[in-house]
Design a protein around this motif. Sequence first.
Motif, PDB file in Angstrom:
ATOM      1  N   SER A   1      12.569   4.036   4.354  1.00 49.82           N
ATOM      2  CA  SER A   1      11.556   5.101   4.403  1.00 49.82           C
ATOM      3  C   SER A   1      10.931   5.206   5.809  1.00 49.82           C
ATOM      4  N   LEU A   2      10.398   6.393   6.258  1.00 50.50           N
ATOM      5  CA  LEU A   2       9.519   6.426   7.313  1.00 50.50           C
ATOM      6  C   LEU A   2       8.400   7.071   7.217  1.00 50.50           C
ATOM      7  N   ILE A   3       7.386   6.381   7.502  1.00 52.74           N
ATOM      8  CA  ILE A   3       6.072   7.087   7.360  1.00 52.74           C
ATOM      9  C   ILE A   3       5.270   7.093   8.536  1.00 52.74           C
ATOM     10  N   VAL A   4       4.568   7.972   8.960  1.00 50.92           N
ATOM     11  CA  VAL A   4       3.630   8.378   9.950  1.00 50.92           C
ATOM     12  C   VAL A   4       2.079   8.419   9.489  1.00 50.92           C
TER      13      VAL A   4
ATOM     14  N   ARG B   1       0.878  -1.188  -0.044  1.00 50.06           N
ATOM     15  CA  ARG B   1      -0.111  -0.018  -0.049  1.00 50.06           C
ATOM     16  C   ARG B   1       0.927   1.309  -0.044  1.00 50.06           C
ATOM     17  N   LEU B   2       2.027   1.361   0.736  1.00 48.53           N
ATOM     18  CA  LEU B   2       2.846   2.595   1.024  1.00 48.53           C
ATOM     19  C   LEU B   2       3.916   2.688  -0.094  1.00 48.53           C
ATOM     20  N   LYS B   3       4.182   1.483  -0.835  1.00 48.32           N
ATOM     21  CA  LYS B   3       5.278   1.554  -1.650  1.00 48.32           C
ATOM     22  C   LYS B   3       6.414   2.426  -1.462  1.00 48.32           C
ATOM     23  N   PRO B   4       7.167   1.876  -0.490  1.00 46.67           N
ATOM     24  CA  PRO B   4       8.412   2.471  -0.215  1.00 46.67           C
ATOM     25  C   PRO B   4       9.476   2.380  -0.996  1.00 46.67           C
TER      26      PRO B   4
ATOM     27  N   GLY C   1      -5.901   6.462   9.467  1.00 50.51           N
ATOM     28  CA  GLY C   1      -5.255   5.585   8.599  1.00 50.51           C
ATOM     29  C   GLY C   1      -4.767   6.412   7.497  1.00 50.51           C
ATOM     30  N   GLN C   2      -4.850   7.871   7.588  1.00 45.62           N
ATOM     31  CA  GLN C   2      -4.155   8.561   6.463  1.00 45.62           C
ATOM     32  C   GLN C   2      -2.546   8.714   6.831  1.00 45.62           C
ATOM     33  N   VAL C   3      -1.787   8.736   5.658  1.00 44.58           N
ATOM     34  CA  VAL C   3      -0.557   9.060   5.661  1.00 44.58           C
ATOM     35  C   VAL C   3      -0.429  10.479   5.917  1.00 44.58           C
ATOM     36  N   LYS C   4       0.427  10.751   6.831  1.00 49.34           N
ATOM     37  CA  LYS C   4       0.519  12.277   7.315  1.00 49.34           C
ATOM     38  C   LYS C   4       1.970  12.829   6.903  1.00 49.34           C
TER      39      LYS C   4
ATOM     40  N   ALA D   1       5.037  16.594  14.610  1.00 46.65           N
ATOM     41  CA  ALA D   1       4.168  16.288  13.693  1.00 46.65           C
ATOM     42  C   ALA D   1       2.976  15.803  14.180  1.00 46.65           C
ATOM     43  N   ILE D   2       3.113  14.834  14.984  1.00 47.85           N
ATOM     44  CA  ILE D   2       1.738  14.224  15.497  1.00 47.85           C
ATOM     45  C   ILE D   2       0.970  15.213  16.109  1.00 47.85           C
ATOM     46  N   ASP D   3       1.264  16.031  16.748  1.00 43.77           N
ATOM     47  CA  ASP D   3       0.850  17.098  17.661  1.00 43.77           C
ATOM     48  C   ASP D   3       0.138  18.234  16.737  1.00 43.77           C
ATOM     49  N   LYS D   4       0.250  18.034  15.698  1.00 47.17           N
ATOM     50  CA  LYS D   4      -0.503  19.073  14.599  1.00 47.17           C
ATOM     51  C   LYS D   4      -1.502  18.192  13.991  1.00 47.17           C
ATOM     52  N   PHE D   5      -1.719  17.042  13.953  1.00 48.78           N
ATOM     53  CA  PHE D   5      -2.586  16.265  13.530  1.00 48.78           C
ATOM     54  C   PHE D   5      -3.953  16.611  14.049  1.00 48.78           C
TER      55      PHE D   5
END
Length: 183
Positions: A139-142, A132-135, A147-150, A165-169
């Motif tokens: 690759s680091l993906i948050v 699904r993410l095709k790294p 379920g959305q890639v941020k 970054a998480i605190d801005k979600f």
Amino acid sequence: MNRFLVTGAAVVLAMVAGQAAAMGGSAPPPAPVQVERAAPARPGHEGAAGAPTVVRRDTPATHLEYLLATEVTPEELLFRRRAVVVFADTPADPAFTAQMVALETQAGPLIDRDVVVIADSDPADASIWRQRLKPNGFSLIVIDKDGQVKQRKPSPWDVREIVRAIDKFPLRRQETGRMGVAP
């Protein structure tokens, strides 16, 4: 050498004393990380066909959880946990090793934000995460709880940056009551 051992739904990190991971420093690259599959730690926590499932908990976590990408699907984490997915083409990748050590040594803020670390360092496994993410290489993906890639990063990222970054979600802001109303 750092060693990650998967036991059911958790990975235990045993680090050699004195080894620090300074991302961007001039120190030699850390030793390779070894991710191994082990038998489930507790009977009764297997899903269909004996595959481990994410343990649903009602109490806050006391440690950062690590899972192999083949052990959990994105749907199992939906609206329960945030995922920090770390990809590499081999566990010997210095970026993979540095990222995993950084996540473990600074785990507190990640635990507070309901983060689970998903490790995928074997392209041959063709995990659902990789499909699904095709790294491409490291690759680091948050991924947020919805379920959305941020965030996508091609190099290791400091935990402080991940937490910011998480605190801005939007979901995190709702959790903390900081949605803010325009004056």
